[in-house]
Write an enzyme that holds these catalytic residues in place. Structure first.
Site, PDB file in Angstrom:
ATOM      1  N   GLY A 239     -10.391 -33.737  -3.564  1.00  0.00           N
ATOM      2  CA  GLY A 239     -11.265 -33.472  -3.491  1.00  0.00           C
ATOM      3  C   GLY A 239     -11.718 -32.610  -4.470  1.00  0.00           C
ATOM      4  O   GLY A 239     -12.992 -32.065  -4.100  1.00  0.00           O
ATOM      5  N   GLU A 273      -3.579 -35.000  -2.176  1.00  0.00           N
ATOM      6  CA  GLU A 273      -4.114 -36.271  -2.973  1.00  0.00           C
ATOM      7  C   GLU A 273      -5.245 -36.649  -4.649  1.00  0.00           C
ATOM      8  O   GLU A 273      -6.011 -36.639  -3.547  1.00  0.00           O
ATOM      9  CB  GLU A 273      -4.408 -37.040  -1.617  1.00  0.00           C
ATOM     10  CG  GLU A 273      -3.628 -37.055  -1.096  1.00  0.00           C
ATOM     11  CD  GLU A 273      -4.528 -37.945   0.579  1.00  0.00           C
ATOM     12  OE1 GLU A 273      -5.678 -38.072   0.431  1.00  0.00           O
ATOM     13  OE2 GLU A 273      -3.421 -38.010   1.349  1.00  0.00           O
ATOM     14  N   PRO A 274      -5.395 -35.337  -5.203  1.00  0.00           N
ATOM     15  CA  PRO A 274      -5.912 -35.255  -5.986  1.00  0.00           C
ATOM     16  C   PRO A 274      -5.965 -36.732  -7.029  1.00  0.00           C
ATOM     17  O   PRO A 274      -5.530 -37.174  -7.374  1.00  0.00           O
ATOM     18  CB  PRO A 274      -5.478 -34.561  -7.340  1.00  0.00           C
ATOM     19  CG  PRO A 274      -4.010 -34.186  -6.887  1.00  0.00           C
ATOM     20  CD  PRO A 274      -3.675 -35.028  -5.716  1.00  0.00           C
ATOM     21  N   GLY A 275      -7.812 -36.989  -7.225  1.00  0.00           N
ATOM     22  CA  GLY A 275      -7.849 -38.002  -8.006  1.00  0.00           C
ATOM     23  C   GLY A 275      -9.327 -37.791  -8.951  1.00  0.00           C
ATOM     24  O   GLY A 275      -8.773 -37.343 -10.702  1.00  0.00           O
ATOM     25  N   ARG A 312     -22.037 -45.119 -10.676  1.00  0.00           N
ATOM     26  CA  ARG A 312     -22.244 -43.261 -10.256  1.00  0.00           C
ATOM     27  C   ARG A 312     -23.959 -42.959 -10.516  1.00  0.00           C
ATOM     28  O   ARG A 312     -24.063 -42.634  -9.256  1.00  0.00           O
ATOM     29  CB  ARG A 312     -21.140 -42.325 -10.781  1.00  0.00           C
ATOM     30  CG  ARG A 312     -19.760 -42.627 -10.170  1.00  0.00           C
ATOM     31  CD  ARG A 312     -18.668 -41.459 -10.788  1.00  0.00           C
ATOM     32  NE  ARG A 312     -18.974 -40.346  -9.859  1.00  0.00           N
ATOM     33  CZ  ARG A 312     -19.325 -39.991 -10.350  1.00  0.00           C
ATOM     34  NH1 ARG A 312     -20.117 -39.586 -11.415  1.00  0.00           N
ATOM     35  NH2 ARG A 312     -19.927 -38.898  -9.239  1.00  0.00           N
ATOM     36  N   TYR A 316     -24.713 -42.387  -6.526  1.00  0.00           N
ATOM     37  CA  TYR A 316     -24.827 -41.351  -6.067  1.00  0.00           C
ATOM     38  C   TYR A 316     -24.880 -39.931  -6.471  1.00  0.00           C
ATOM     39  O   TYR A 316     -25.849 -38.736  -6.981  1.00  0.00           O
ATOM     40  CB  TYR A 316     -23.363 -39.923  -6.233  1.00  0.00           C
ATOM     41  CG  TYR A 316     -21.807 -41.242  -5.969  1.00  0.00           C
ATOM     42  CD1 TYR A 316     -21.495 -41.396  -4.491  1.00  0.00           C
ATOM     43  CD2 TYR A 316     -21.308 -41.587  -6.631  1.00  0.00           C
ATOM     44  CE1 TYR A 316     -20.754 -42.111  -4.252  1.00  0.00           C
ATOM     45  CE2 TYR A 316     -19.883 -42.179  -6.520  1.00  0.00           C
ATOM     46  CZ  TYR A 316     -19.969 -42.663  -4.609  1.00  0.00           C
ATOM     47  OH  TYR A 316     -18.688 -42.879  -4.590  1.00  0.00           O
ATOM     48  N   CYS A 343     -31.029 -56.094 -13.906  1.00  0.00           N
ATOM     49  CA  CYS A 343     -32.232 -56.551 -13.876  1.00  0.00           C
ATOM     50  C   CYS A 343     -32.472 -55.286 -11.939  1.00  0.00           C
ATOM     51  O   CYS A 343     -32.952 -55.945 -11.408  1.00  0.00           O
ATOM     52  CB  CYS A 343     -32.362 -57.926 -12.824  1.00  0.00           C
ATOM     53  SG  CYS A 343     -32.321 -58.823 -14.473  1.00  0.00           S
ATOM     54  N   GLU A 344     -32.187 -53.871 -12.184  1.00  0.00           N
ATOM     55  CA  GLU A 344     -32.942 -53.334 -10.909  1.00  0.00           C
ATOM     56  C   GLU A 344     -33.015 -51.962 -11.274  1.00  0.00           C
ATOM     57  O   GLU A 344     -32.791 -51.502 -12.365  1.00  0.00           O
ATOM     58  CB  GLU A 344     -30.858 -53.164 -10.459  1.00  0.00           C
ATOM     59  CG  GLU A 344     -30.558 -53.925 -10.383  1.00  0.00           C
ATOM     60  CD  GLU A 344     -31.119 -53.993  -8.582  1.00  0.00           C
ATOM     61  OE1 GLU A 344     -31.465 -53.847  -7.741  1.00  0.00           O
ATOM     62  OE2 GLU A 344     -30.859 -55.681  -8.087  1.00  0.00           O
ATOM     63  N   TYR A 372     -13.966 -43.261 -11.058  1.00  0.00           N
ATOM     64  CA  TYR A 372     -14.554 -44.166 -10.080  1.00  0.00           C
ATOM     65  C   TYR A 372     -15.993 -44.491 -11.173  1.00  0.00           C
ATOM     66  O   TYR A 372     -16.756 -44.153 -10.914  1.00  0.00           O
ATOM     67  CB  TYR A 372     -15.424 -43.110  -9.330  1.00  0.00           C
ATOM     68  CG  TYR A 372     -14.766 -41.855  -8.461  1.00  0.00           C
ATOM     69  CD1 TYR A 372     -13.549 -42.705  -7.503  1.00  0.00           C
ATOM     70  CD2 TYR A 372     -14.218 -40.799  -8.376  1.00  0.00           C
ATOM     71  CE1 TYR A 372     -12.865 -42.311  -6.244  1.00  0.00           C
ATOM     72  CE2 TYR A 372     -13.332 -40.189  -7.514  1.00  0.00           C
ATOM     73  CZ  TYR A 372     -13.236 -40.816  -6.761  1.00  0.00           C
ATOM     74  OH  TYR A 372     -11.468 -40.561  -5.868  1.00  0.00           O
TER      75      TYR A 372
HETATM   76  C1  PLP Z   1     -10.792 -41.015  -2.782  1.00  0.00           C
HETATM   77  C2  PLP Z   1     -10.142 -40.412  -1.832  1.00  0.00           C
HETATM   78  C3  PLP Z   1      -8.317 -38.990  -2.256  1.00  0.00           C
HETATM   79  C4  PLP Z   1      -9.126 -38.446  -3.743  1.00  0.00           C
HETATM   80  O1  PLP Z   1     -10.490 -37.497  -3.670  1.00  0.00           O
HETATM   81  P1  PLP Z   1     -10.326 -37.446  -4.998  1.00  0.00           P
HETATM   82  O2  PLP Z   1     -12.304 -36.285  -4.790  1.00  0.00           O
HETATM   83  O3  PLP Z   1     -10.179 -38.003  -6.215  1.00  0.00           O
HETATM   84  O4  PLP Z   1      -9.397 -36.278  -5.620  1.00  0.00           O
HETATM   85  C5  PLP Z   1      -7.513 -38.356  -2.379  1.00  0.00           C
HETATM   86  N1  PLP Z   1      -7.803 -38.944  -0.415  1.00  0.00           N
HETATM   87  C6  PLP Z   1      -7.979 -39.275   0.062  1.00  0.00           C
HETATM   88  C7  PLP Z   1      -7.742 -40.489   1.454  1.00  0.00           C
HETATM   89  C8  PLP Z   1      -9.600 -41.199  -0.359  1.00  0.00           C
HETATM   90  O5  PLP Z   1      -9.946 -41.234   0.481  1.00  0.00           O
END
Ligand code: PLP
Length: 419
Positions: A239, A273-275, A312, A316, A343-344, A372
Site C-alpha cells: 500500500g 506485500e508491496p506492489g 487507471r 480511479y 468507443c467510451e 496496475y
Molecule cells: C493489492 C494488494 C497489495 C499490494 O498493494 P500496493 O498498493 O500495490 O502495494 C498487497 N496486499 C494485498 C492483500 C493486496 O490486495
C-alpha cells in the site's frame, strides 16, 4: 526516483532511446527499467534491515515473468491472489515457499494448489474460508499454514476503490471476530496458525495509517499470546504510495522505521506485500499520436493507447504524467484531453492537461504506468494488448510481444446451433 531520463532532450529508458524501441516494437508498449525495480526492492529490503523480514512482492501490480524472475533473483517472495499468479511465479522460477496467498475468495482448487506448492501461508479472510481451507487440508492430509487477515478499521486516506481496511470494505476479518477464529484455527489438526496480516489500501502517502493499523494488530497479537497462541509473523500488507504528480509519499526508509519501531521486541518475523512502490515508477507506456482534433476551443490528442491498455485514469480518476519523447523545451503549451480510440467517453489518459504542442505521429510517454497497467489491460474493442519490454543499461528485450490479432479469437468457436 526512476531511470527514465533525457539525453540531449530525448527521453530514454536507462541508456536506450525510447524512439529506438518504438521503431522496433511499435506502440503501445510498456517499458520497464530493471535498475529502478532493483533499486526499489533494495530500498524496501534495507528499510526493514535489523528485523527478520520477507518482502513478498504483490504480483498483481505487474506480473510479467521477466519482472517476477528479476524480483525472485533479488530474493523477493510473492503475494498471490489467484492460482494464475501462483503458476506465473512458478513459471518464473520464483520460490512458492516464500509466497503468501491473499484474496477474499479463494476456490478449493486454488487452496489445494497453494498447499501442494508449499506456500508460506494462506491469508484467511473469513470464518467460511477458514472452514474451506481446513476441509481441503484434511482431504490432502496436510496441515495448512494460516494467517488471519484482520480489518483494523483504519482510514488510509486514499481513493475509495483502493481503500481496503475500513469496516465497510469486503476485505479482512473484523477485529472483534478475529480472536474467536484464532481459537478455532489453533484447535484444528489441519491448520497451523503462523501469523496475522492486514492490508489497509493502496497509494497511501503517510505512515500514520500504517502505524495505526499495525498498533491495533499488535494489540491482538499480545492478547493472543496471553491466551497461549503465539504467532510467528506479522504481515503489514502493501500500500505504500508513489509520486504520480506532486505527491510526497513517505519514503521506504520512513515506512520501514515506523514498522520496525512498532514490531521491535515482539520477536515477530515481518512480512510486507508491496506492489506499486516497487514497479509503479519503474514502468511507462509508450504511445504514438494518431491525430489531433478540435471542438471549439477543446483540443483532443488522440493516441494509440486507450483505456483497455491503461485503465487507471478511467477507473480511479488516476493522474499519469505525459511527456513527448522528443525534445520539447521550446514548444508552446496547450491544454488538451489525451484520449484513446475506444468507443467510451471514459476512454482518456488525461483530461484538461497542459502539454507541449504535440504533432501527429510523435511519441508520448505515459509515466508511472508500471503498476496496475499491463495487468489490468483488456482486449476491449478487440484491441491486442501492448507489448512489454525490459531495459537494463544499454540492453533491452521484448518480454512479451504485442498480442497477435488472431490471438483475439483463436480459442473461439463458431457454433451454429438450431435447425
Ligand atoms: C493489492 C494488494 C497489495 C499490494 O498493494 P500496493 O498498493 O500495490 O502495494 C498487497 N496486499 C494485498 C492483500 C493486496 O490486495
Amino acid at each position: 526516483m526512476n531511470d527514465f531520463k533525457r539525453v540531449n532532450g530525448e527521453l530514454c529508458a536507462e541508456d536506450v532511446p525510447l524512439a529506438q524501441i518504438a521503431q522496433a516494437v511499435g506502440t503501445p508498449t510498456y517499458i520497464y527499467s530493471q535498475a529502478t525495480i532493483t533499486r526499489h526492492f533494495h530500498a524496501l529490503d534495507q528499510a526493514l534491515a535489523g528485523v527478520p523480514h520477507t518482502i513478498c512482492y504483490a504480483v498483481k501490480a505487474c506480473s510479467n515473468l521477466a519482472v517476477l524472475s528479476l524480483l525472485g533473483r533479488l530474493g523477493s517472495g510473492f503475494d498471490l491472489v489467484s492460482l494464475g499468479e501462483l503458476r506465473r511465479v512458478q513459471a518464473a522460477g520464483g520460490d512458492a515457499r516464500k509466497a503468501v496467498f491473499s484474496g477474499v475468495g479463494k476456490r478449493d482448487d486454488e487452496i489445494a494448489a497453494a498447499l501442494a506448492a508449499g506456500v508460506l501461508c494462506l491469508n484467511l479472510e473469513s470464518a467460511g474460508e477458514l472452514a474451506r481451507v481446513e476441509r481441503v487440508a484434511r482431504a490432502m492430509g496436510v496441515r495448512a499454514p494460516v494467517s488471519l487477515r484482520v480489518n483494523p478499521d483504519v482510514d488510509p486516506k486514499t481513493h475509495k476503490y483502493i481503500a481496503t481496511g475500513l469496516r465497510e470494505s469486503k476485505f479482512g476479518i473484523a477485529m472483534p471476530d478475529a480472536r474467536a477464529l484464532y481459537f478455532q484455527a489453533a484447535a484444528s489438526d489441519y491448520l497451523r496458525v503462523v501469523g496475522i496480516d492486514c492490508h489497509i489500501g493502496s497509494q497511501i502517502l503517510e505512515v500514520a495509517p500504517f502505524a495505526e493499523a499495525i498498533a491495533k494488530v499488535l494489540e491482538l497479537v499480545a492478547d493472543l499470546r496471553t491466551d497461549g497462541i503465539t504467532l510467528e509473523h506479522i504481515d503489514v500488507g502493501g500500500g505504500l504510495g508513489i509520486c504520480y504528480s506532486d505527491e510526497t509519499p513517505a519514503t521506504p526508509e520512513v515506512w520501514g522505521a515506523t514498522v520496525k519501531s512498532l514490531v521491535a521486541g515482539t520477536g515477530l518475523h515481518v512480512i510486507a506485500e508491496p506492489g506499486r512502490v516497487i514497479v509503479g515508477n519503474a514502468g511507462l507506456l509508450l504511445t504514438r499520436v494518431i491525430g489531433k482534433k478540435q471542438h471549439d476551443d477543446k483540443v483532443f490528442v488522440i493516441v494509440d493507447a486507450a483505456m483497455n491498455d491503461l485503465v487507471r485514469p478511467a477507473l480511479y480518476d488516476a493522474y499519469h504524467a505525459i511527456e513527448p519523447v522528443a525534445p520539447h523545451a521550446d514548444r508552446a503549451m496547450q491544454t488538451v484531453d489525451v484520449v484513446g480510440p475506444v468507443c467510451e467517453s471514459g476512454d482518456f489518459l488525461a483530461l484538461d492537461r497542459p502539454l507541449p504542442d504535440v504533432h501527429e505521429g510523435e511519441l508520448l510517454a505515459v509515466l508511472g504506468a508500471g503498476a496496475y497497467g499491463m495487468t489490468m489491460a483488456s482486449n476491449y474493442n478487440s484491441r491486442p494488448r501492448p507489448a512489454e519490454v525490459l531495459v537494463s543499461g544499454a540492453q533491452w528485450a521484448v518480454v512479451r510481444p504485442r498480442e497477435a490479432l488472431e490471438a483475439l479469437w483463436q480459442d473461439e468457436v463458431v457454433a451454429v446451433l438450431g435447425d
